[in-house]
Write a protein that holds these residues in place. Structure first.
Motif, short mmCIF file in Angstrom:
data_model
loop_
_atom_site.label_atom_id
_atom_site.label_comp_id
_atom_site.label_asym_id
_atom_site.label_seq_id
_atom_site.Cartn_x
_atom_site.Cartn_y
_atom_site.Cartn_z
N LEU A 81 0.82 -1.21 0.00
CA LEU A 81 0.00 0.00 0.00
C LEU A 81 0.85 1.26 0.00
N ALA A 82 2.01 1.21 0.62
CA ALA A 82 2.87 2.40 0.68
C ALA A 82 3.30 2.82 -0.71
N ASP A 83 3.56 1.85 -1.61
CA ASP A 83 3.95 2.21 -2.97
C ASP A 83 2.83 2.92 -3.69
N ASP A 84 1.57 2.44 -3.50
CA ASP A 84 0.42 3.07 -4.15
C ASP A 84 0.24 4.50 -3.66
N ALA A 85 0.44 4.71 -2.36
CA ALA A 85 0.26 6.05 -1.82
C ALA A 85 1.27 7.02 -2.40
N CYS A 86 2.50 6.55 -2.57
CA CYS A 86 3.54 7.43 -3.12
C CYS A 86 3.24 7.79 -4.57
N SER A 87 2.75 6.82 -5.36
CA SER A 87 2.49 7.10 -6.76
C SER A 87 1.32 8.05 -6.93
N ASN A 88 0.30 7.96 -6.03
CA ASN A 88 -0.87 8.81 -6.17
C ASN A 88 -0.63 10.23 -5.70
N SER A 89 0.39 10.44 -4.85
CA SER A 89 0.60 11.77 -4.29
C SER A 89 1.04 12.78 -5.34
N THR A 90 1.66 12.32 -6.45
CA THR A 90 2.15 13.23 -7.49
C THR A 90 1.38 13.05 -8.80
N GLU A 91 0.23 12.47 -8.74
CA GLU A 91 -0.54 12.22 -9.95
C GLU A 91 -1.05 13.52 -10.55
N THR A 92 -0.93 13.65 -11.86
CA THR A 92 -1.41 14.82 -12.58
C THR A 92 -2.67 14.47 -13.34
N GLN A 93 -3.68 15.31 -13.26
CA GLN A 93 -4.94 15.07 -13.93
C GLN A 93 -5.23 16.18 -14.93
N SER A 94 -5.87 15.80 -16.02
CA SER A 94 -6.31 16.78 -17.02
C SER A 94 -7.69 17.29 -16.62
N ARG A 95 -7.79 18.59 -16.48
CA ARG A 95 -9.06 19.23 -16.10
C ARG A 95 -9.64 19.98 -17.29
N THR A 96 -10.90 19.74 -17.56
CA THR A 96 -11.59 20.43 -18.65
C THR A 96 -12.40 21.59 -18.07
N TYR A 97 -12.26 22.75 -18.67
CA TYR A 97 -13.02 23.90 -18.20
C TYR A 97 -13.65 24.61 -19.41
N TYR A 98 -14.78 25.23 -19.15
CA TYR A 98 -15.54 25.94 -20.18
C TYR A 98 -15.55 27.43 -19.87
N VAL A 99 -15.46 28.23 -20.91
CA VAL A 99 -15.48 29.68 -20.76
C VAL A 99 -16.67 30.22 -21.55
N ARG A 100 -17.54 30.94 -20.86
CA ARG A 100 -18.67 31.62 -21.52
C ARG A 100 -18.38 33.11 -21.60
N ILE A 101 -19.04 33.75 -22.52
CA ILE A 101 -18.78 35.17 -22.77
C ILE A 101 -20.08 35.95 -22.68
N GLY A 102 -19.99 37.13 -22.05
CA GLY A 102 -21.16 37.99 -21.92
C GLY A 102 -21.48 38.71 -23.21
N ALA A 103 -22.67 39.29 -23.25
CA ALA A 103 -23.13 39.97 -24.48
C ALA A 103 -22.25 41.16 -24.81
N LYS A 104 -21.83 41.94 -23.81
CA LYS A 104 -21.01 43.12 -24.07
C LYS A 104 -19.65 42.73 -24.63
N ASP A 105 -19.03 41.71 -24.05
CA ASP A 105 -17.72 41.27 -24.54
C ASP A 105 -17.84 40.68 -25.95
N LYS A 106 -18.93 39.97 -26.21
CA LYS A 106 -19.13 39.41 -27.55
C LYS A 106 -19.29 40.52 -28.59
N ALA A 107 -20.05 41.56 -28.23
CA ALA A 107 -20.22 42.69 -29.17
C ALA A 107 -18.90 43.38 -29.42
N ARG A 108 -18.06 43.46 -28.40
CA ARG A 108 -16.77 44.12 -28.58
C ARG A 108 -15.87 43.32 -29.50
#
Length: 229
Positions: A81-108
């Motif tokens: 179990l100690a080996d699993d804990a060490c490997s998970n402590s530095t795990e990198t994950q890909s995060r997906t994020y969405y960006v929406r835009i307001g009407a004023k910024d879109k018009a600009r």
């Protein structure tokens, strides 16, 4: 004269014959007892050595059970179990994020594309590229706090506010996520990592629109500048 005693088969057997047979039986019994004692002593001597070999080598039944467990559930790790804990402590994950835009910024953005003559799709692609690069720079330099004041109001907006503008991914490990969360005043951990990324993405997008307006103004200024020749 020796007395003959008839046996059950009808043949007479003398006392001398009976005595001789008794002596033969006694001799055979003595040899058999001696053989049993020597065999028992040999088994007692060899027994511990056989057991020590069994203790050093894994039992075949245990090996088969481990192989069967791995076959049924490949997710079960055979490492400590100690080996699993060490490997998970530095795990990198890909995060997906969405960006929406307001009407004023879109018009600009539309106005900037029309004024520059570069085309709306081209201008939007340039903005997406700059937002992604800026988000990665904030991650690498741990400077989320520089944009936190502009991102915080975006967290209180209703979900789905604005028109969809871009979707992107960014890789974060546990340390990156911790710095991101600490940059926002959220002591009760109300906001998730994806929600924070979207809020920062909106703030960065507005900043990049301002930067784009300055770039286009510079292009226009160079275009109207008289030729030195």
């Amino acid at each position: 004269m020796a007395r003959k005693i008839p046996n059950r088969s009808g043949t007479a057997v003398s006392n001398e014959d009976r005595l001789a047979r008794s002596r033969q039986f006694a001799t055979s019994a003595t040899k058999y007892a001696a053989f049993n004692q020597s065999t028992a002593a040999a088994v007692a001597t060899e027994g511990p050595a056989v057991n020590s070999v069994d203790e050093k080598e894994p039992r075949k039944g245990q090996q088969a059970a481990s192989a069967e467990t791995a076959r049924i559930d490949p997710g079960v790790s055979t490492q400590p179990l100690a080996d699993d804990a060490c490997s998970n402590s530095t795990e990198t994950q890909s995060r997906t994020y969405y960006v929406r835009i307001g009407a004023k910024d879109k018009a600009r953005i539309d106005a900037l594309a029309e004024r520059s003559g570069l085309g709306l799709d081209y201008v939007q692609r340039a903005l997406v590229k700059e937002v992604r690069a800026r988000m990665q720079k904030l991650r690498d330099t741990a400077t989320w706090h520089e944009v936190a004041s502009a991102a915080r109001p975006r967290l209180t907006e209703p979900k789905g506010t604005g028109a969809p503008f871009m979707k992107s991914m960014i890789r974060l490990d546990a340390a990156h996520a911790a710095v991101l969360q600490m940059s926002i005043d959220d002591p009760l951990n109300v906001y998730g990592v994806t929600q924070l990324l979207s809020a920062f993405g909106k703030a960065v997008l507005r900043s990049e629109i301002e930067e784009l307006a300055r770039k286009i103004s510079g292009i226009e200024a160079r275009a109207v500048r008289p030729d030195p020749a």
